[in-house]
Design an enzyme around this catalytic site. Structure first.
Site, mmCIF file in Angstrom:
data_model
loop_
_atom_site.group_PDB
_atom_site.id
_atom_site.type_symbol
_atom_site.label_atom_id
_atom_site.label_comp_id
_atom_site.label_asym_id
_atom_site.label_seq_id
_atom_site.Cartn_x
_atom_site.Cartn_y
_atom_site.Cartn_z
ATOM 1 N N LYS A 160 0.865 -1.155 -0.121
ATOM 2 C CA LYS A 160 -0.092 0.142 0.139
ATOM 3 C C LYS A 160 0.859 1.252 0.142
ATOM 4 O O LYS A 160 0.942 1.952 1.044
ATOM 5 C CB LYS A 160 -0.858 0.047 1.290
ATOM 6 C CG LYS A 160 -2.420 0.309 1.024
ATOM 7 C CD LYS A 160 -2.904 0.167 2.153
ATOM 8 C CE LYS A 160 -4.359 1.078 2.390
ATOM 9 N NZ LYS A 160 -5.126 1.510 1.156
HETATM 10 N N1 PPE Z 1 -7.704 -1.777 -2.812
HETATM 11 C C1 PPE Z 1 -7.204 -0.411 -2.674
HETATM 12 C C2 PPE Z 1 -6.312 0.011 -3.847
HETATM 13 C C3 PPE Z 1 -7.191 -0.191 -1.453
HETATM 14 O O1 PPE Z 1 -6.678 1.240 -1.290
HETATM 15 C C4 PPE Z 1 -8.044 -0.533 -0.500
HETATM 16 C C5 PPE Z 1 -8.051 0.012 0.982
HETATM 17 C C6 PPE Z 1 -8.598 -1.722 -0.630
HETATM 18 C C7 PPE Z 1 -8.297 -2.413 -2.078
HETATM 19 C C8 PPE Z 1 -9.211 -2.578 0.317
HETATM 20 O O2 PPE Z 1 -8.660 -3.075 1.356
HETATM 21 P P1 PPE Z 1 -8.905 -3.419 2.799
HETATM 22 O O3 PPE Z 1 -9.309 -2.028 3.333
HETATM 23 O O4 PPE Z 1 -7.878 -4.130 3.518
HETATM 24 O O5 PPE Z 1 -10.303 -4.017 2.641
HETATM 25 N N2 PPE Z 1 -8.171 1.532 0.963
HETATM 26 C C9 PPE Z 1 -8.183 2.303 1.931
HETATM 27 C C10 PPE Z 1 -7.647 3.819 1.607
HETATM 28 C C11 PPE Z 1 -8.948 4.718 1.241
HETATM 29 C C12 PPE Z 1 -8.636 6.030 1.156
HETATM 30 O O6 PPE Z 1 -9.351 6.564 0.621
HETATM 31 O O7 PPE Z 1 -7.463 6.458 1.861
HETATM 32 C C13 PPE Z 1 -9.050 2.136 2.933
HETATM 33 O O8 PPE Z 1 -10.175 1.753 2.689
HETATM 34 O O9 PPE Z 1 -9.013 2.302 4.316
#
Ligand code: PPE
Length: 308
Positions: A160
């Protein structure tokens, strides 16, 4: 979305007043994007605030940093304890969003990230429905982006990484300017990858399908994993399969998952209705079960909650 300030931000082991939690303009990550972050939510439960899947999120933060060769000066246990402490001191009894960030600080310039000092912060603030209350209830309008998700040899998609979100930002702006709520990104092989900050699922003929994160160049979502468990517990199999845009257009149901977004139904993709455009029965079951699980209402998911 505007931030509602809370009281203290955890910075490298110390709790600092919200307004004093600042950094130098020559902070390395600000210029070159090497850094990693997490998004975590804490929820109000009947027995106080609990952080959802805290350890898994902090482990993913350390994994992101390992890929980037950033040595984090805190252990997994120390990061988890810091997260709990930050929730405790900030009067967020109704729950909050939490942002841990590992960034390279002040002292070095030039592309090489290795000589820079490593800093860690954890901030919390109340955050409502990421894609809006209307979207959570009725479904969101999605557009397949003209921007391609990172090729795995361009950007490590399991990390990330701060700079990786430029790609997401471009897709998000394109979708919003065109009047949609959110973008779906295809990888370099034109297979469905993920959304700008969420993973994606479709339902077809009673089968729940999601793109395999590693092959699809998507983040391995912790919400995605939670949804798989919830689906299985309710008698549904989930398969991880490559999908094309046609599969999205022909889905009976579709929804997206993420910590910030939670579980959100998809109303349409490129103006083609998903099913009849209304959240489907499997989507609604998963959405409501997830909402109960995070709030500690379902004993079988208690191990997902870290009490502060
Ligand atoms: N893909 C991406 C690109 C992503 O950033 C997230 C989380 C996910 C999938 C889902 O991952 P999880 O949270 O483990 O289910 N995105 C984070 C950031 C959002 C933001 O605007 O900043 C979040 O949901 O916290």
């Amino acid at each position: 979305m505007p931030i509602t300030p809370t009281k203290k931000i955890w910075m490298d082991g110390t709790l600092v007043d919200w307004d004093k939690a600042t950094t130098h303009v020559l902070t390395h990550t600000l210029h070159y994007g090497t850094g990693a972050f997490e998004g975590i939510r804490a929820y109000k439960t009947l027995t106080g605030v609990a952080i959802f899947r805290l350890r898994e999120h902090m482990q993913r933060l350390l994994n992101s940093c390992k890929i980037l060769m950033i040595e984090v000066p805190f252990s997994l246990d120390e990061l988890c304890e810091a997260a709990k402490e930050t929730v405790r001191v900030n009067d967020v009894e109704d729950g909050c969003y939490m942002r841990p960030l590992v960034y390279l600080g002040y002292g070095e310039m030039g592309v090489n990230p290795l000589p820079s000092p490593v800093n860690v912060i954890i901030a919390v603030w109340p955050w409502g429905a990421y894609l809006g209350d209307h979207g959570t209830e009725n479904g969101v309008r999605m557009k397949i982006s003209s921007w391609t998700r990172h090729a795995p040899n361009s950007m490590p998609t399991a990390s990330k990484t701060v700079g990786g979100y430029v790609n997401s930002g471009l897709a998000k702006v394109e979708a919003l300017k065109a009047g949609y709520d959110e973008a779906i990104m295809l990888g370099p092989d034109a297979r469905v990858s993920e959304c700008t900050g969420e993973n994606l699922f479709i339902v077809r003929d009673g089968l729940i399908i999601s793109p395999p994160p590693s092959e699809a160049g998507a983040l391995k979502g912790i919400t995605q994993a939670s949804v798989v468990r919830i689906a299985n517990d309710n008698g549904y199999q989930v398969s991880f399969e490559a999908m094309r845009r046609d599969d999205l257009y022909l889905a009976d149901e579709a929804f997206l998952t993420g910590t910030a977004a939670e579980v959100v139904p998809i109303h349409s993709v490129d103006d083609r209705l998903v099913g009849d455009g209304k959240p489907g029965p499997i989507t609604k079951l998963i959405q409501s079960t997830y909402a109960s699980a995070v709030r500690g209402e379902l004993p079988q998911y208690e191990s997902w909650l870290a009490r502060v």
